[in-house]
Design a protein around this motif. Structure first.
Motif, PDB file in Angstrom:
ATOM      1  N   TYR A  50       0.822  -1.227   0.000  1.00 37.24           N
ATOM      2  CA  TYR A  50       0.000   0.000   0.000  1.00 37.24           C
ATOM      3  C   TYR A  50       0.847   1.264   0.000  1.00 37.24           C
ATOM      4  O   TYR A  50       0.318   2.368  -0.093  1.00 37.24           O
ATOM      5  N   TRP A  88     -13.493  -3.036   1.053  1.00 39.18           N
ATOM      6  CA  TRP A  88     -12.340  -3.729   1.624  1.00 39.18           C
ATOM      7  C   TRP A  88     -11.835  -2.970   2.844  1.00 39.18           C
ATOM      8  O   TRP A  88     -11.506  -3.543   3.869  1.00 39.18           O
ATOM      9  N   LEU A  89     -11.835  -1.664   2.718  1.00 37.83           N
ATOM     10  CA  LEU A  89     -11.387  -0.815   3.818  1.00 37.83           C
ATOM     11  C   LEU A  89     -12.256  -1.017   5.059  1.00 37.83           C
ATOM     12  O   LEU A  89     -11.758  -1.310   6.137  1.00 37.83           O
ATOM     13  N   LEU A 144      -6.751   8.967   6.238  1.00 37.51           N
ATOM     14  CA  LEU A 144      -7.821   8.803   5.259  1.00 37.51           C
ATOM     15  C   LEU A 144      -8.646  10.082   5.119  1.00 37.51           C
ATOM     16  O   LEU A 144      -8.787  10.845   6.063  1.00 37.51           O
ATOM     17  N   ASN A 183     -12.039  -4.043   7.119  1.00 37.16           N
ATOM     18  CA  ASN A 183     -10.806  -4.217   7.889  1.00 37.16           C
ATOM     19  C   ASN A 183     -10.558  -3.124   8.913  1.00 37.16           C
ATOM     20  O   ASN A 183      -9.624  -3.207   9.698  1.00 37.16           O
ATOM     21  N   LEU A 184     -11.363  -2.104   8.841  1.00 40.73           N
ATOM     22  CA  LEU A 184     -11.185  -1.004   9.791  1.00 40.73           C
ATOM     23  C   LEU A 184     -12.497  -0.887  10.570  1.00 40.73           C
ATOM     24  O   LEU A 184     -13.478  -0.366  10.066  1.00 40.73           O
ATOM     25  N   ASP A 225     -13.277   0.725  -1.004  1.00 38.26           N
ATOM     26  CA  ASP A 225     -13.891   1.110   0.267  1.00 38.26           C
ATOM     27  C   ASP A 225     -14.499  -0.062   1.040  1.00 38.26           C
ATOM     28  O   ASP A 225     -14.435  -0.113   2.258  1.00 38.26           O
ATOM     29  N   ARG A 247      -2.820   0.332  11.610  1.00 37.14           N
ATOM     30  CA  ARG A 247      -4.085   0.750  11.001  1.00 37.14           C
ATOM     31  C   ARG A 247      -4.638   2.053  11.568  1.00 37.14           C
ATOM     32  O   ARG A 247      -5.239   2.828  10.852  1.00 37.14           O
ATOM     33  N   LYS A 304      -5.911   3.380   1.095  1.00 36.27           N
ATOM     34  CA  LYS A 304      -7.066   2.680   1.663  1.00 36.27           C
ATOM     35  C   LYS A 304      -6.847   1.171   1.754  1.00 36.27           C
ATOM     36  O   LYS A 304      -7.585   0.475   2.445  1.00 36.27           O
ATOM     37  N   GLU A 305      -5.860   0.646   1.034  1.00 39.55           N
ATOM     38  CA  GLU A 305      -5.544  -0.779   1.171  1.00 39.55           C
ATOM     39  C   GLU A 305      -4.788  -1.040   2.472  1.00 39.55           C
ATOM     40  O   GLU A 305      -4.635  -2.177   2.900  1.00 39.55           O
ATOM     41  N   ALA A 334      -5.523   5.108   9.307  1.00 41.88           N
ATOM     42  CA  ALA A 334      -6.895   5.635   9.332  1.00 41.88           C
ATOM     43  C   ALA A 334      -6.882   7.152   9.520  1.00 41.88           C
ATOM     44  O   ALA A 334      -7.706   7.867   8.953  1.00 41.88           O
ATOM     45  N   ARG A 380      -6.593   6.009  -2.929  1.00 37.07           N
ATOM     46  CA  ARG A 380      -7.156   4.670  -3.061  1.00 37.07           C
ATOM     47  C   ARG A 380      -6.144   3.577  -2.737  1.00 37.07           C
ATOM     48  O   ARG A 380      -6.509   2.464  -2.393  1.00 37.07           O
TER      49      ARG A 380
END
Ligand code: ADP
Ligand code: MG
Length: 587
Positions: free
Chosen positions: A344, A494-495, A427, A498-499, A492, A420, A410-411, A424, A407
Motif C-alpha cells: 500500500y 475492503w477498507l 484517510l 478491515n477497519l 472502500d 491501522r 485505503k488498502e 486511518a 485509493r
C-alpha cells in the motif's frame, strides 16, 4: 551464425517508438540520461555477478561509462564496460518489449495525446505539460533505450556479454522504422557501445560542452564514473606538435558520482534532492515530499524516500514495480525491492543503503531477514509521519497526494494491521456535510463534528458518489443532522471490512442491522416506531408472507423520513454494495 539478418520489430515496438519520438520532443536531452542510466545499470549488474564469478572482470576491473563525440561524423557514443548482451539477449531486450503492460501503455499514451490535441488549440503551455506527462509515462514504462531515436535517425549497438569470448560480439542496427539488422561481430572489450547517428537538425548534441552540461544535469549522481575526453586547452600549434606522439587518449570524470544519500543533510539543498529524485524515478515532476534518515547502531542503514506528485500509469497492475532500490555499502543490489515497503506504499521511490547486509544478498535471503524486517518497519513509520506532517503543514500538497494515492492508502488497514490507526488518521472522505465529491474530510474532523450523544462513525457504501449521496438510508441522518461518510471507491468495501474502529469509535454502516441513533434520537421516535409496528401488524405480516424467504423480516423503522420502504441487511451479512462489486468481478 555470423551472417547478417534483418528482423522485424514487434508491432508494439514500432508503435512505442513513434510515440516516444513525438511525445519527448520537448525533452530531447533525456536520451543521454536514459543511455547513461542503462550503461550504469550494466556496470552494476556486472559488479553484482562478479561477486560470485570474479573472472567476469577479465583484465578490465575499473567499471566506467564513456561518452564520445565525433563532430565530423555527427555521432555520439555511449560506451560501457558493464555486463554486455549476448545475441539472444539483444533480440529479447532491444528488439521486443517483454512487458505485458505494453499494450496498456500505448493505449494510455494515445488517450493522453488525443486529449492534448483537443485542448491544445493555441496554448503551448498545455501541450508541453502533456508531453512532460508522456515522458513520465515513458520513464516508468522503461522504453528508455528507444529515446535514442529522438535525436538519431540511425542507432548502432555493439555489445559483448561478459564471460563470452571476443568473437561473440553482436551488432544491432536500426533506423527505428520497423526493422533492425543483427550481425555477429568481434568485440575485444566486454560491454556495450551505443552509437547515435544524429539527425541533421540535432547536430547540436555533437558538442562536448553541450553533453557535459546534460550529464551534470541528469547523471551527476550516477555512482559509476562517467568520463569524456580530457579537455585540451592548448593552442592548435602545440596540439599539432603532440599529435604524432600517438598516445592513448586521456579521459576525465564528468559526474561527481557522490551517493547523495551518504552526504550530511545540512550539505544537501532542496534542489539536490529534487534532481536526485528525478534521476532515480525518471519523473519530470518534482517530488511532493521526502525523508532522509541515517540509522546507527547494530543495524546501520541510510534511507532516502520520496513521495511523488503523480501516480504511475501502472499503479493498478498486479506486478507493478516497487520504487525502492536496495544498496549495500554504496553497491547497487536490486531494484523493485518489494520487501522494503508494503504494497500500500508502493508509490514511494527511493534508496535504502545497508551497512550490514551481505553483498551477495538475494531475493530469497531478503524474504527472511530480521534486518530487512526492521528496515521495512522503520520505512513505513517514516512514510506515515511524512504524510502526517504534509497533511498538517501543507494541506494543498496533501490534497494532491490524496487525489493520486488515496485509493492505494485505503488498502493499508487490511495489509498493515499494526499501523491501522495511523493509516486511518490519513484517510479522507466525502461526507453528507458539504456538496462535492471531493474526499477531504478526515476521521478526526468527523469526530469533532459528531453530535452530542453520538458514539459511532456512520458510513454508507455505494457504487457511485451519487448513489451514496442519494440513498434513502440517509434520510433519518439528514433529519437529525448526523454526518455520514459517503464511500464509493471500489476499495472502500475492503477498507471498512478491515477497519472497525478509530479512536475508540465504532465504524457503522447505515445500511446494516438495527439502526440505533442512540441518544441522538428523541425518545418519541422510538415510541412512534413501536406504535407504527402495532398499528400495521397486519400489513407487515402480509408483506412477509408475500416476500417469503427472500427477506428475514419486515418491520417498522425510524430510519426513513420520506421514502416508504428500504432494504436493510443484517449486521454481519455482506452489504448489498459488496455483493454487487463481487458479482461484477465474477465472484
Ligand atoms: P530499462 O532500463 O528500464 O530496462 P531500457 O529500454 O532503457 O529499459 O533498456 C531495455 C533493456 O535493454 C535493459 O533492461 C537491458 O536489459 C538492455 N540494455 C540496454 N542498454 C544496455 C547496456 N548498455 N548494457 C546492457 N544491457 C542494456
Ligand atoms: Mg533504462
Amino acid at each position: 551464425s555470423a551472417q547478417k539478418e534483418t528482423l522485424e520489430f514487434q508491432a508494439e515496438v514500432s508503435q512505442v517508438l513513434d510515440l516516444v519520438i513525438r511525445s519527448l520532443y520537448s525533452n530531447k536531452e533525456i536520451f543521454l540520461r536514459e543511455l547513461i542510466s542503462n550503461a550504469s545499470d550494466a556496470a552494476e549488474k556486472l559488479r553484482f555477478e562478479s561477486l560470485t564469478d570474479s573472472s567476469l572482470f577479465e583484465d578490465d576491473p575499473e567499471l566506467r561509462v564513456r561518452v564520445l563525440v565525433d563532430k565530423d561524423a555527427g555521432t555520439v557514443t555511449v560506451s560501457d564496460n558493464g555486463i554486455g548482451l549476448s545475441r539472444q539477449e539483444v533480440v529479447e531486450t532491444i528488439g521486443s518489449i517483454a512487458s505485458s503492460g505494453t499494450r496498456r501503455f500505448v493505449e494510455a499514451l494515445k488517450d493522453r495525446q488525443g486529449g492534448a490535441s483537443r485542448s491544445d488549440s493555441g496554448s503551448d503551455q498545455g501541450g508541453n505539460k502533456d508531453a512532460a506527462t508522456d515522458g513520465t509515462l515513458i520513464g516508468q514504462f522503461g522504453v528508455g533505450f528507444y529515446s535514442a531515436f529522438i535525436v538519431a535517425d540511425k542507432v548502432t549497438l555493439i555489445s559483448r556479454r561478459a564471460g563470452l569470448s571476443a568473437e561473440h560480439g553482436v551488432c544491432w542496427e536500426s533506423d527505428g522504422r520497423g526493422s533492425y539488422t543483427l550481425e555477429t561481430v568481434e568485440k575485444a572489450g566486454r560491454g556495450t557501445d551505443v552509437i547515435l547517428h544524429l539527425k541533421d537538425e540535432e547536430k547540436e548534441f555533437a558538442d562536448d560542452w553541450r553533453l557535459r552540461s546534460v550529464i551534470s544535469k541528469f547523471s551527476d549522481h550516477i555512482a559509476v564514473p562517467v568520463e569524456m575526453l580530457k579537455q585540451d586547452f592548448r593552442g592548435d600549434e602545440e596540439k599539432e606538435k603532440d599529435a604524432d606522439k600517438d598516445k592513448a587518449p586521456e579521459f576525465e570524470r564528468v559526474n561527481t558520482g557522490q551517493a547523495l544519500w551518504m552526504r550530511n543533510k545540512s550539505d544537501i539543498s532542496d534542489d539536490d534532492y529534487k534532481s536526485f529524485y528525478k534521476h532515480i524515478s525518471h519523473d519530470f515532476e518534482e517530488p511532493l515530499a521526502w525523508a532522509h534518515n541515517r540509522v546507527e547502531g547494530t543495524n546501520e542503514y541510510t534511507t532516502l524516500l520520496f513521495v511523488p506528485k503523480r501516480a504511475p500509469w501502472d499503479m493498478w497492475d498486479r506486478d507493478q514495480k516497487h520504487g525502492v532500490k536496495l544498496y549495500v555499502r554504496r553497491v547497487f543490489i536490486m531494484d523493485e525491492a518489494d520487501k522494503l515497503m508494503p504494497h500500500y506504499l508502493r508509490f514511494v521511490k527511493g534508496v535504502v543503503d545497508s551497512n550490514d547486509l551481505p553483498l551477495n544478498v538475494s531475493r530469497e535471503i531478503l524474504q527472511h531477514n530480521r534486518k530487512i524486517d526492521t528496515i521495512r518497519g522503520a520505512n513505513v513509520k517514516r512514510v506515515l509521519s511524512l504524510l502526517e506532517s504534509m497533511a498538517k503543514d501543507e494541506p494543498d500538497h496533501y490534497k494532491t497526494f490524496w487525489k493520486e494515492f488515496g485509493r492505494v492508502i485505503k488498502e493499508g488497514p487490511a495489509e498493515d494491521y499494526a499501523n491501522r490507526e495511523r493509516i486511518a488518521g490519513l484517510l479522507r472522505f466525502s461526507t453528507t456535510v458539504g456538496e462535492g465529491d471531493e474526499q477531504d474530510t478526515s476521521l478526526d474532523t468527523y469526530i469533532e463534528r459528531m453530535k452530542e450523544g453520538q458514539d459511532k462513525i456512520y458510513y454508507i457504501t455505494a457504487d457511485s458518489p451519487a448513489a451514496a449521496r442519494h440513498s434513502p438510508h440517509l434520510e433519518m441522518f439528514r433529519k437529525k443532522e448526523v454526518e455520514v461518510l459517503l464511500l464509493s471507491d471500489r476499495v472502500d468495501e475492503w477498507l471498512v471490512s478491515n477497519l472497525h474502529e478509530y479512536k475508540g469509535k465504532h465504524l457503522q454502516s447505515v445500511t446494516k442491522g438495527e439502526l440505533d441513533l442512540g441518544e441522538i434520537g428523541a425518545k418519541e421516535e422510538k415510541e412512534k416506531t413501536e406504535q407504527a409496528a402495532k398499528e400495521h401488524e397486519d400489513l407487515f405480516k402480509r408483506l412477509k408472507e408475500a416476500l417469503g424467504d427472500r427477506v428475514d423480516a419486515v418491520r417498522a423503522s425510524s430510519r426513513l423520513v420520506d421514502s416508504p420502504a428500504c432494504i436493510v441487511v443484517g449486521e454481519h451479512d455482506m452489504s448489498a454494495n459488496l455483493a454487487r462489486v463481487l458479482k461484477s468481478v465474477g465472484q
